[in-house]
Design an enzyme around this catalytic site. Sequence first.
Site, PDB file in Angstrom:
ATOM      1  N   GLU A 103     -83.721 -19.990  44.411  1.00 53.51           N
ATOM      2  CA  GLU A 103     -84.559 -19.539  43.017  1.00 53.51           C
ATOM      3  C   GLU A 103     -83.120 -19.535  42.277  1.00 53.51           C
ATOM      4  O   GLU A 103     -82.678 -19.720  41.008  1.00 53.51           O
ATOM      5  CB  GLU A 103     -85.078 -18.592  43.002  1.00 53.51           C
ATOM      6  CG  GLU A 103     -84.669 -17.026  43.670  1.00 53.51           C
ATOM      7  CD  GLU A 103     -85.234 -15.368  42.640  1.00 53.51           C
ATOM      8  OE1 GLU A 103     -86.350 -14.506  43.328  1.00 53.51           O
ATOM      9  OE2 GLU A 103     -86.374 -15.787  41.418  1.00 53.51           O
ATOM     10  N   ILE A 126     -84.635 -18.112  53.629  1.00 54.63           N
ATOM     11  CA  ILE A 126     -84.870 -17.976  54.882  1.00 54.63           C
ATOM     12  C   ILE A 126     -86.249 -17.289  54.389  1.00 54.63           C
ATOM     13  O   ILE A 126     -87.164 -17.090  54.936  1.00 54.63           O
ATOM     14  CB  ILE A 126     -84.435 -16.417  56.072  1.00 54.63           C
ATOM     15  CG1 ILE A 126     -83.728 -15.478  55.402  1.00 54.63           C
ATOM     16  CG2 ILE A 126     -83.025 -17.125  56.414  1.00 54.63           C
ATOM     17  CD1 ILE A 126     -83.518 -14.476  56.879  1.00 54.63           C
ATOM     18  N   ASP A 127     -86.209 -16.359  52.949  1.00 52.12           N
ATOM     19  CA  ASP A 127     -87.502 -16.017  52.936  1.00 52.12           C
ATOM     20  C   ASP A 127     -88.860 -16.947  52.728  1.00 52.12           C
ATOM     21  O   ASP A 127     -89.985 -16.435  51.960  1.00 52.12           O
ATOM     22  CB  ASP A 127     -86.957 -14.845  51.229  1.00 52.12           C
ATOM     23  CG  ASP A 127     -86.222 -14.106  51.820  1.00 52.12           C
ATOM     24  OD1 ASP A 127     -85.716 -13.811  52.985  1.00 52.12           O
ATOM     25  OD2 ASP A 127     -85.860 -13.956  51.058  1.00 52.12           O
ATOM     26  N   HIS A 272     -79.343  -8.900  58.510  1.00 47.64           N
ATOM     27  CA  HIS A 272     -78.520 -10.695  59.413  1.00 47.64           C
ATOM     28  C   HIS A 272     -78.784 -11.319  60.279  1.00 47.64           C
ATOM     29  O   HIS A 272     -78.400 -13.059  60.051  1.00 47.64           O
ATOM     30  CB  HIS A 272     -77.150 -10.646  58.848  1.00 47.64           C
ATOM     31  CG  HIS A 272     -76.956  -9.988  57.474  1.00 47.64           C
ATOM     32  ND1 HIS A 272     -77.508  -8.562  56.473  1.00 47.64           N
ATOM     33  CD2 HIS A 272     -77.069 -10.937  55.453  1.00 47.64           C
ATOM     34  CE1 HIS A 272     -77.280  -8.413  55.739  1.00 47.64           C
ATOM     35  NE2 HIS A 272     -77.075  -9.684  54.566  1.00 47.64           N
ATOM     36  N   ARG A 275     -80.810 -14.644  59.652  1.00 46.43           N
ATOM     37  CA  ARG A 275     -80.109 -15.476  59.408  1.00 46.43           C
ATOM     38  C   ARG A 275     -78.828 -16.421  59.769  1.00 46.43           C
ATOM     39  O   ARG A 275     -78.697 -17.624  59.087  1.00 46.43           O
ATOM     40  CB  ARG A 275     -78.931 -14.990  57.721  1.00 46.43           C
ATOM     41  CG  ARG A 275     -80.281 -13.911  56.720  1.00 46.43           C
ATOM     42  CD  ARG A 275     -79.980 -14.326  55.743  1.00 46.43           C
ATOM     43  NE  ARG A 275     -78.361 -14.789  54.832  1.00 46.43           N
ATOM     44  CZ  ARG A 275     -78.294 -13.838  54.355  1.00 46.43           C
ATOM     45  NH1 ARG A 275     -78.942 -12.982  53.343  1.00 46.43           N
ATOM     46  NH2 ARG A 275     -76.649 -13.166  53.988  1.00 46.43           N
TER      47      ARG A 275
END
Length: 342
Positions: A103, A126-127, A272, A275
């Site tokens: 975003e 990833i969210d 992390h 990720r």
Amino acid sequence: MRVGILTGGGDCPGLNAVIRAVTRKGIVHFNYDILGIKNGWLGLIEGRILPLDLSAISGILPRGGTILGTTRTNPFKIEDGVGKIFAQVEKFELDAVIAVGGEDTLGVANRLHEKGLRCVGVPKTIDNDLSGTDYTFGFDTAISIVAEALDRLHTTAEAHHRAMVVEVMGRHAGWIAVEGGLAGGADIILVPEFPFDFDEICAQIQSRRERGKMFSIIVVAEGAKPKDASLITQTGEKDAFGHARLGGIGNLIAREIEMRTAIDTRVTVLGHIQRGGSPTAFDRVLATRFGVAAIELVKEEKFGYMVGLRGNRIVPVPFAEALAEPKTVDAELYEIAKVFFG
Ligand code: F6P
């Protein structure tokens, strides 16, 4: 055509697959020059831009991270950041920019597009909290990592009759917690969308013990909070987009469980690890489809759009629609998760 590509914000598995797809399709099918912009919007401000050829993208499909590097740079917070960007676009003769990000990065893309930059977006996080797309790439990899972690934590939790609190990422939205938790058989899942109650958590753990389940796995999103409380942050500091660094809710929950029930409790913060590393096959395919669709949008000169997944189709989504509000976990999915609580 000369097309620049940048990756901004937090990295995620699949970024390199997008870069590879954009470059390959752009060079081989459209005869474009593709230029890699280093470190997100910062590279466009500083003019850190280099040509990408087929050898630059060779072998990167399974690699995590991003060969271009990334930062959380907000050009609108840097003196003459926007002016510098337009100067570099002119200097490097860029006809279009593909911004791969969440975003914040796409919010900048939208504002720059309004000022005249020919820009296309690719949704990454990833969210999985971006509207306008059913899934962002990186999410499937993240929940696979959570599921594997929960499988491992189950055996040690059971052996020691412990409660295990697992803190996962998810600032505004609990997608990772809910879907990772469902996949890994969590006994309680706590998300930002639905503030929780300590009494209820302890009652659920106790009810498991009463039916002989002496261990419990509690998954909590970093942005979850108890009813009538505020977010737990690590420091008061905020990044260029106004986000505080979250973390610590797992420890708070563990302390409360131990205090209220005297059950031995441990905390794992996946951080992390969620990720990093190689993308799953799903994320590689989605990222590749997004990359091809993005360069096709450039070819059609359809700027101000992000590519999105709707059902099984890739569609153009206006920036404004994608950025209107974050996509959060709906009550229907959370009800499914709750079937397995306690
Ligand atoms: O990519 C989004 C996210 O994963 C959030 O869930 C998390 O709060 C944030 O990144 C942490 O990122 P970093 O530590 O890299 O700033």
